[in-house]
Design a protein around this motif. Structure first.
Motif, PDB file in Angstrom:
ATOM      1  N   SER A 102      35.377  26.592  42.309  1.00  0.00           N
ATOM      2  CA  SER A 102      35.481  25.292  41.756  1.00  0.00           C
ATOM      3  C   SER A 102      35.877  24.047  42.698  1.00  0.00           C
ATOM      4  O   SER A 102      35.786  22.879  42.395  1.00  0.00           O
ATOM      5  N   ARG A 115      40.818  32.660  45.169  1.00  0.00           N
ATOM      6  CA  ARG A 115      41.468  31.778  44.166  1.00  0.00           C
ATOM      7  C   ARG A 115      42.915  31.731  44.294  1.00  0.00           C
ATOM      8  O   ARG A 115      43.377  32.976  44.028  1.00  0.00           O
ATOM      9  N   LYS A 158      34.578  32.441  41.286  1.00  0.00           N
ATOM     10  CA  LYS A 158      33.936  31.087  40.760  1.00  0.00           C
ATOM     11  C   LYS A 158      34.293  29.945  41.807  1.00  0.00           C
ATOM     12  O   LYS A 158      35.802  29.826  41.985  1.00  0.00           O
ATOM     13  N   THR A 183      42.817  26.393  43.289  1.00  0.00           N
ATOM     14  CA  THR A 183      41.271  26.088  44.108  1.00  0.00           C
ATOM     15  C   THR A 183      41.065  27.473  44.882  1.00  0.00           C
ATOM     16  O   THR A 183      41.646  28.573  44.570  1.00  0.00           O
TER      17      THR A 183
END
Length: 633
Positions: free
Chosen positions: A300, A7, A298, A261
């Motif tokens: 996204s 990330r 995670k 992102t």
């Protein structure tokens, strides 16, 4: 960070010109937010600690010292955050002032990268261009690496190697990032301060896309904030994150906030291995190491649900481009072979429909009549009235020569010759029909001095869903690099573009017909009994798997993880895993069919031609891949 997903973020927080304390507070707040969102790498704009438009105030020791105090506060704010931050600040070194990217991690300044390219008159007035050699600088009581040849490498995330450049460095003929990428950097952070003028945002976007594509890297650019002086210029807070030529995320000009992102370092490393231009450059670079915790990132960012399908806003242009590639390839082969006709087996299905439409385009390119296309329908045990009628209607509307040859008696005789019970609807029953059809096509092509046009598509080749030396074989396979999901869009495009409403109508009915080889007898109601997607799985999933397994070279675990994200609410994990196992099993055992494919044009980023993009032994074992899949139960 599992699966190579990291990330990252770019940010252009509001600043107060020459107010280093206020700016430090804004930057620290942004760092806190990025940390909360699980960001591992954060890039700020050039000279964001002071503002880039301070002019002759940069001569003032008060401003320079204020910037150092602000850096100290920012560094302390990163302690315990597990976040690598690039901050823009003016740094004095050897009695000269430099615009620099300061790399900070866990309260420590790892290195300082000075700007190399000074293009604006106000820059050359107060700043010096970066020295050619790396050295060290005393900063906040520590000896810190200083120079453009610095790489920041994460020890526990293989391939996460970062480099920094500033603003107009990217504009130069050979940016510093080029050498950095050749030395191993997979992520480039650009701390920018470029005035906004008409067209500047698009130019910036194109440069970032291009550089990330050329270097097979991720590129993070953060541009200066409107808080800069508006005396002569306006700045727009434009931030961009690109990966290998694709913009993953951006804040529009005059936007605000943090752009977050995930980049895929694992994918970038795979791309690098396939590029001979990405080679190591010996010497000139110093590597500074740091550690990031291994944690689940995670997802996204968007991963394409239909990766072979062009975006809606460019679909017409892309479809025309693909059809042109197919048609020009076929036209060139027809001319080279001195073929007097093109011979195509027409079933009323999608693949043969597309092949015929391509053949029509090829004949138009050659200036030859459509009557020199011989379309042959060969009904047998499983042929339905719907597919047969659609095939004949389409051929009539296109003005091609049509022949109907019933092969049922020939296949029945073949069964008698080899002693096969026609009531046994096994693979012999199916493949005998496919091979008889191919024999008919080849013999008619011989009689007409023609060329058999193959209809099989890329998805079928990946799954081995073709009869060896049956529909697997032709003299030129126009659909060999077109996956099934794209075949559907190309036929739909031709329907939309058709001047004849009747032709558009029959093409749309072909689109609505279930995909089937029609090798098993129809139902009592005359409907298709053998539906391909019920047997081998949804082509939507298989094309997704094909792209990410073969084009991206992702592991089975990573492909399943992405599939769960993309198809959430549509397919559950059990179904996704079942068809993923099916994909790998079939892909490995069916390579022998791909090892002897006919010629055919490549149209996109994936091709399974043994002469081009895909070299795989026909007897390779799938045990490692299947073993990993078993752990995902």
């Amino acid at each position: 960070m599992h699966d190579g997903l990291i990330r990252v973020a770019t940010a252009s927080p509001a600043i107060q010109l020459a107010d280093c304390r206020t700016n430090a507070e804004e930057l620290i707040q942004t760092i806190e937010k990025a940390h909360t969102e699980g960001v591992s790498v954060l890039t700020f704009p050039e000279l964001c600690v002071t503002g880039s438009t301070c002019g002759d105030l940069f001569y003032q020791p008060t401003l320079i010292n204020g910037a150092l105090d602000a850096l100290a506060k920012i560094a302390e704010a990163t302690r315990g955050k597990e976040l690598l931050v690039f901050v823009g600040a003016p740094i004095l070194y050897a009695q000269k002032l430099y615009s620099c990217a300061v790399a900070i991690f866990d309260g420590v300044i790892l290195g300082v990268v000075p700007k190399r390219e000074l293009t604006a008159p106000w820059e050359t007035r107060v700043f010096a261009a970066a020295p050619t050699e790396n050295s060290r600088i005393e900063l906040m009581g520590c000896s810190v690496p200083f120079g453009t040849g610095l790489l920041f490498a994460c020890r526990n995330v293989p391939g996460l190697i970062l480099a920094a450049e500033l603003s107009a460095d990217l504009w130069s003929p050979i940016p510093p990032s080029t050498a950095a990428a050749q030395a191993g950097a997979t992520v480039i952070c650009n701390l920018a301060a470029t005035a906004e003028t008409v067209g500047q945002a698009e130019y910036r976007r194109l440069l970032v896309k291009s550089q990330s594509a050329k270097l097979a890297c991720a590129y993070l650019l953060a541009d200066a904030n409107p808080g800069e002086s508006t005396t002569d210029m306006v700045f727009a807070s434009h931030t961009l994150i690109a990966e290998n030529g694709v913009i993953l995320a951006e804040s529009k000009p005059f936007g605000s906030g943090v752009t977050v992102t995930e980049i895929d370092v694992e994918y970038l490393l795979t791309e690098r291995r396939s590029l001979t231009s990405c080679v190591s450059v010996p010497g000139g670079f110093e590597t500074i190491s740091f550690d990031l915790p291994l944690r689940e990132t995670k997802i996204s960012r968007e991963f394409a649900r239909e990766p072979f399908i062009p975006a809606a806003d460019e679909r017409v242009r892309r479809c025309e481009e693909i059809l042109a590639i197919q048609a020009h390839g076929l036209a060139r082969r027809t001319k080279h072979a001195w073929a007097k006709s093109l011979v195509i087996g027409i079933s009323g299905g999608l693949d043969s429909c597309l092949a015929l439409l391509v053949a029509v385009r090829a004949m138009k390119l050659l200036g030859r009549p459509m009557s020199e296309i011989t379309a042959i329908t060969m009904p047998c045990f499983g042929t339905t009235a719907r597919t047969k009628n659609n095939a004949l209607t389409m051929c009539e509307l296109l003005g091609v020569t049509t022949k109907t040859i019933r092969i049922g008696d020939a296949v029945t005789q073949h069964f008698a010759d080899i002693g096969h019970d026609p009531q046994n609807h096994n693979v012999v029953f199916e493949n005998a029909q496919a091979r008889e059809r191919t024999q008919v096509l080849m013999d008619i092509a011989n009689a007409e001095n023609g060329l058999v046009v193959g209809t099989g598509d890329l998805s079928e080749l990946a799954l081995g869903w073709a009869t060896y030396n049956g529909d697997h074989m032709s003299m030129y396979g126009v659909n060999a690099a077109v996956p099934k999901t794209l075949v559907r869009y190309l036929v739909a495009h031709e329907a939309d573009m058709a001047a004849d409403p009747a032709l558009a109508a029959v093409l749309r009915d072909i689109l609505a017909t279930p995909v089937s080889p029609e090798l098993l007898p129809a139902s009592d109601a005359g409907d298709i009994a053998q539906k391909t997607e019920e047997l081998v799985g949804p082509y939507l999933l298989h094309d997704f798997y094909l792209f990410y397994c073969i084009r991206r070279n992702y592991s089975p675990r990573k492909v399943l993880r992405l599939a769960e994200t993309v198809f959430a609410g549509e397919f559950d994990r059990k179904v996704l895993l079942y068809w993923l196992k099916n994909f790998y099993r079939r892909f490995f055992i069916q390579q022998f069919k791909r090892s002897c494919l006919p010629d055919g044009p490549k149209v996109g980023s994936v091709s399974l031609s043994p002469r081009g993009d895909w070299h795989m032994p026909s007897d390779a074992s799938s045990k490692l891949w299947m073993a990993e899949l078993e752990t995902l139960e």
